[in-house]
Design a protein around this motif. Structure first.
Motif, PDB file in Angstrom:
ATOM      1  N   GLN A   1       0.851  -1.416   0.062  1.00  0.00           N
ATOM      2  CA  GLN A   1       0.052   0.070  -0.010  1.00  0.00           C
ATOM      3  C   GLN A   1       0.881   1.230   0.156  1.00  0.00           C
ATOM      4  O   GLN A   1       0.342   2.405  -0.338  1.00  0.00           O
ATOM      5  N   ALA A   2       2.257   1.013   0.252  1.00  0.00           N
ATOM      6  CA  ALA A   2       2.994   2.311   0.338  1.00  0.00           C
ATOM      7  C   ALA A   2       3.298   3.154  -1.032  1.00  0.00           C
ATOM      8  O   ALA A   2       3.293   2.261  -2.107  1.00  0.00           O
ATOM      9  N   ASP A   3       3.333   4.181  -0.938  1.00  0.00           N
ATOM     10  CA  ASP A   3       3.402   5.042  -2.268  1.00  0.00           C
ATOM     11  C   ASP A   3       4.707   5.091  -2.608  1.00  0.00           C
ATOM     12  O   ASP A   3       5.219   5.465  -3.788  1.00  0.00           O
ATOM     13  N   GLU A   4       5.572   4.945  -1.261  1.00  0.00           N
ATOM     14  CA  GLU A   4       7.263   5.075  -1.552  1.00  0.00           C
ATOM     15  C   GLU A   4       7.669   4.220  -0.631  1.00  0.00           C
ATOM     16  O   GLU A   4       7.333   4.230   0.543  1.00  0.00           O
ATOM     17  N   VAL A   5       8.780   3.501  -1.136  1.00  0.00           N
ATOM     18  CA  VAL A   5       9.525   2.482  -0.225  1.00  0.00           C
ATOM     19  C   VAL A   5      10.978   2.733  -0.160  1.00  0.00           C
ATOM     20  O   VAL A   5      11.500   2.818  -1.597  1.00  0.00           O
ATOM     21  N   VAL A   6      11.806   3.345   0.587  1.00  0.00           N
ATOM     22  CA  VAL A   6      13.026   3.834   0.645  1.00  0.00           C
ATOM     23  C   VAL A   6      13.989   2.775   1.488  1.00  0.00           C
ATOM     24  O   VAL A   6      13.658   2.764   2.552  1.00  0.00           O
ATOM     25  N   ASN A   7      15.053   2.322   0.819  1.00  0.00           N
ATOM     26  CA  ASN A   7      15.999   1.370   1.500  1.00  0.00           C
ATOM     27  C   ASN A   7      17.117   2.269   2.073  1.00  0.00           C
ATOM     28  O   ASN A   7      17.794   2.800   1.167  1.00  0.00           O
ATOM     29  N   ILE A   8      17.191   2.214   3.492  1.00  0.00           N
ATOM     30  CA  ILE A   8      18.325   2.842   4.082  1.00  0.00           C
ATOM     31  C   ILE A   8      19.354   1.835   4.141  1.00  0.00           C
ATOM     32  O   ILE A   8      19.377   0.797   4.859  1.00  0.00           O
ATOM     33  N   ASP A   9      20.600   1.933   3.210  1.00  0.00           N
ATOM     34  CA  ASP A   9      21.505   0.854   3.012  1.00  0.00           C
ATOM     35  C   ASP A   9      22.908   1.228   3.507  1.00  0.00           C
ATOM     36  O   ASP A   9      23.334   2.153   3.438  1.00  0.00           O
TER      37      ASP A   9
END
Length: 375
Positions: free
Chosen positions: A172-180
């Motif tokens: 459902q997320a509009d944006e998924v950001v990976n903190i790598d």
């Protein structure tokens, strides 16, 4: 079946509902300490400077000095005080968030279990209520809390994660950001005392924070975010009709251990292909409630609940013709992939005899239905 007018009206209604719903951004990472909360608070300051009405609903800094310092200057919504088992505890105030109705709210720790007596059992359910109210949410979660990866994480770390988030929420997320971070960078942060108190560092280094474990968790996180991007391309890029609409059915029995594996693997497949999926339980006469124990019945109900949380629709059918029932269900619901457990016994006997596997294989062989065997 609804006609074209009803379908068009429903489509327009869905668009209206979608436009009224809050936007959802999730920071995801391979483990604690990669900097998810830090990045959320940095973003909160940027939004505040740009005149956005943003508030902190709940943030857990874990006493990390750099992260805690970022709270200064950000408007906080006070937690509610709850008395539980003789102790005074604090919990995020969902009702206060809904009443204040900020433009954006920060809600950390998606997998958190709420104190007993709260409106919702889990914080991710609070987030759904906030989004439905038209409030935008920025949140964070570690990859090990994703429900369908539960067994993979246990295999890698040896730790059973109790608090989980359904895959359907991430979808459902509009944006998924990976903190790598690299494994070396994360271990350096740990040794510098930026993740845990100095008294816990040696224990962490000899258990969870080993380079091989971190690398595997990092791979899971990178794959998940890549899958989210691919799904967004498939759904939002005009003219992208490369893939057929995939629909899955996970076939389970009352054997709860095997059933869990089938559920989680099918959930991963459905999540990757952005496909609708079902769980089919065929109750044979040998699995009548008076013939299986209460513990088995309880496990079965828990697996139905797990399936629902993972985004599946549960179908229960009473029949002694298991293969035929699976095949009929697949055709009725336009299933593209049937997922079953690995057959017991000799492989060639299963392939050539009268086993469920063989009978089902024979039925789907002349169709477009794929049969996936999950070990």
């Amino acid at each position: 079946m609804p006609g074209p007018i009803e379908q068009n009206a429903q489509y327009f209604l869905d668009l209206i509902k979608k436009s009224k719903r809050g936007k959802f951004k999730v920071y995801i990472g391979m483990s604690a300490g990669v900097g998810k909360t830090y990045r959320m608070l940095q973003e909160a300051h940027t939004l505040l400077r740009n005149g956005v009405d943003i508030k902190i609903g709940s943030v857990e800094t874990h006493r990390r000095a750099d992260t805690h310092a970022l709270l200064e200057g950000l408007p906080l919504i006070p937690h509610r005080t709850v008395f539980y088992r003789g102790k005074e505890l604090e919990e995020m105030d969902l009702q206060a968030i809904l009443n204040l109705h900020p433009e954006v709210v920060i809600v950390d720790e998606l997998a958190h279990s709420n104190i007993q007596g709260s409106k919702n059992e889990k914080r991710w359910q609070d987030v759904i209520d906030i989004l439905d109210a038209g409030i935008n949410v920025i949140s964070a979660v570690n990859i090990q809390h994703l429900e369908s990866l539960n067994e993979d994480v246990f295999r890698i770390t040896g730790i059973e994660v109790k608090e989980t988030v359904p895959d359907s929420l991430l979808q459902q997320a509009d944006e998924v950001v990976n903190i790598d971070l690299t494994a070396a960078e994360l271990i350096t942060r740990l040794k510098e005392g930026k993740i845990y108190d100095h008294t816990k560092i040696e224990t962490a280094l000899s258990n969870f924070f080993k380079a091989d474990k971190i690398l595997q968790l990092r791979e899971l996180a990178l794959k998940e975010v890549a899958s989210q991007v691919e799904r967004k391309v498939e759904l939002e890029v005009p003219g992208n009709t490369t893939f057929r609409a995939e629909r899955f059915v996970a076939c389970i029995s009352s054997n709860h251990e095997i059933a869990k594996k089938i559920l989680r693997k099918t959930a991963r497949l459905a999540s990757y292909y952005q496909g609708k999926w079902y769980v089919l339980y065929v109750q044979t006469s040998g699995e009548d409630t008076d013939k299986i124990g209460l513990a088995t019945q309880r496990h079965l109900i828990n697996n139905f609940k797990l399936a629902t949380e993972l985004g599946a629709e549960v179908i229960r059918v009473k029949s002694n013709e298991v293969a035929q029932t699976i095949f009929d269900t697949a055709q009725k619901h336009s299933i593209t992939t049937v997922c079953i457990g690995k057959p017991h016994g000799n492989f060639w006997k299963n392939l050539t005899g009268n086993s469920l596997f063989f009978r089902l294989l024979r039925k789907v062989s002349d169709t477009d239905i794929d049969l996936v065997v999950i070990s």
